[in-house]
Write an enzyme that holds these catalytic residues in place. Structure first.
Site, short mmCIF file in Angstrom:
data_model
loop_
_atom_site.label_atom_id
_atom_site.label_comp_id
_atom_site.label_asym_id
_atom_site.label_seq_id
_atom_site.Cartn_x
_atom_site.Cartn_y
_atom_site.Cartn_z
CE LYS A 1 -2.97 2.63 3.27
NZ LYS A 1 -2.03 3.40 3.84
CG ASN A 2 2.66 2.56 3.62
OD1 ASN A 2 1.36 3.01 3.78
ND2 ASN A 2 3.14 2.03 4.86
NE ARG B 1 -0.10 12.05 6.95
CZ ARG B 1 -0.13 13.29 7.31
NH1 ARG B 1 -1.63 13.81 7.51
NH2 ARG B 1 0.74 14.12 7.76
CG ASP C 1 -4.96 5.09 9.79
OD1 ASP C 1 -5.99 4.93 9.52
OD2 ASP C 1 -3.93 4.29 9.68
CG ASP D 1 2.53 1.36 9.20
OD1 ASP D 1 2.21 2.25 10.09
OD2 ASP D 1 2.75 1.43 7.88
CG MET E 1 7.50 7.05 14.67
SD MET E 1 7.62 6.60 13.11
CE MET E 1 7.12 7.86 12.06
#
Length: 436
Positions: free
Chosen positions: A22-23, A97, A121, A320, A342
């Protein structure tokens, strides 16, 4: 809101294949804006966030053709830049985002880029300063419409290469700046650049298009600007976050699962981190084999102190997967400290696990101590709401291991990052039903 009903307590068995990352997909799709020639991308995941971004590209005028499952052709030779200042874009851009990464390519190619304040998110502050400070150093002027919460950067005379030291190794920030710099005049040097496999993939794709990027895989990138980029064919890596999710699923349900074609060389610390939790996993070619285990014991440090699992920029452990690690530890033998550095809201889903019977102490917004049950007692089924992608999949794993039938609402959050997850889990024996 959609809902999953999950009957837990069943062992799973079989093979499962990871979707495309996905990223990486969100970065790669934005990069198609940099060239007027055809770009073909393989292994695009069919998930909500990626499909939203493809819709934004189409509204910008990008010609999009689905060639086969996960394979698309893109051609950006006729733009509708008026869309950037439309009410439709304000709605669509603010819901994703990843849409922030269209700004760098648009700025590089057309001298302007706009974006509404992006969504995504609700996991804490995710500031955009790194992106815009980089654009400003390349010569762009920044403007912000406070009333409409709308960002813009403009460089009518083009961008000029420069040296910059990023204040944080932001993955999306680095990607955005790299995409802007490849068409800038002169040389750009980016220090403290992110170097995740996703970013490496983006740089490799841009170089295949004719960019001149050196230092790929390090935190020091040197980019010699070119006047234009061509087309290419690119394949997206398997999703390392999904691979980590399947490892956690196998452990929690005490199942025998083979994860196919994982691209071992791009997994970093993920396999060893799960091994530290006592989970057995084997490398079989490019597959991961996880045998059924009745228990798994968390390793302590040499001096006997409690293990800490913390996130860090690559090649450190990805943030993640901390939610997955946390839920896996609820049934481990031993204790662990989870340190989410983070994002200050990412651990707030642990109250749902506590309701299910997990022994977790939330020390502060960034740290949680987990005392494992070692399967001496099962988690109890309950009704939950998925707050974000990674917490959602963690709660789903907990539900699949729990005794009884659980309900998870707001599964659109899970669908944002996991392709047809209910179908794929049913194929290996999970009792899960989607209710729209």
């Amino acid at each position: 809101m959609g809902t999953f009903q999950i009957e837990g307590g069943h062992k799973l068995n079989g093979e499962i294949r990871s979707q495309g990352a996905k990223n990486e997909a969100l970065q790669i799709l934005c990069a198609v804006l940099l060239s007027s020639e055809e770009i073909v991308i393989n292994n695009i995941p069919d998930i909500r966030d990626v499909n939203k971004l493809i819709g934004i590209l189409e509204n910008l005028g990008v010609k999009t053709t689905k060639l086969s499952k996960g394979k698309y052709s893109f051609k950006s030779d006729d733009f509708n830049l008026e869309y950037l200042e439309s009410e439709l874009f304000k709605k669509e851009g603010s819901s994703l985002r990843g849409s922030i990464m269209i700004v760098g390519p648009l700025l590089a190619r057309f001298g302007k880029g706009y974006i509404p304040r992006p969504g995504g998110d609700k996991i804490g502050r995710r500031r955009l300063d790194t992106h815009f400070e980089g654009f400003i150093k390349l010569g762009a002027k920044f403007r912000y419409n406070k009333e409409e919460r709308f960002y813009g950067v403009e460089a009518p005379n083009g961008l000029t290469g420069t040296y910059m030291l990023l204040d944080q190794a932001s993955v999306t920030g680095t990607a955005n700046i790299v995409m802007a710099a490849v068409l800038a005049k002169g040389t750009t040097t980016i220090y403290n650049a992110a170097c995740e496999p996703y970013l490496q993939q983006l740089c490799k794709m841009l170089n295949a298009m004719g960019a001149k990027i050196n230092g790929v895989g390090s935190n020091l990138l040197t980019i010699e600007g070119v006047s234009e980029l061509g087309g290419c064919t690119h394949s997206i890596l398997p999703d390392m976050i999904e691979i980590g999710s399947w490892i956690g699923l196998a452990a929690m349900t005490r199942s025998e699962i083979t994860i196919k074609d994982v691209s071992w060389e791009n997994l970093g610390l993920i396999p060893d981190t799960f091994r530290k939790l006592g989970i057995t996993l084997e490398k079989r070619g490019d597959d991961i084999f996880i045998p059924s285990q009745d228990s798994y014991e968390i390793q302590g440090y040499i001096d006997g102190s409690i293990l800490t699992v913390a996130d860090a920029p690559w090649p450190g452990f990805t943030p993640d997967l901390l939610s997955i690690v946390l839920v896996v530890c609820t049934q481990a033998k031993g204790s662990v400290l989870i340190h989410q550095k983070m994002f200050e809201s990412r651990l707030f889903f642990v109250d749902k696990l506590i309701d299910m019977g997990a022994k977790i102490i939330l020390c502060d917004p960034h740290r949680a101590t987990v005392i494992g049950h070692n399967f001496t007692s099962s988690l109890k089924a309950t009704t939950m709401v998925s707050p974000d992608i990674r917490a959602g999949i963690s709660l789903l794993i907990a539900a699949l291991s729990a005794k009884g039938t659980s309900t998870i609402h707001n599964i659109e959050q899970i669908d944002r990052g996991y392709e047809r997850i209910d179908e794929r889990l049913r194929a290996i024996g999970a009792k899960i039903k989607r209710i729209d």
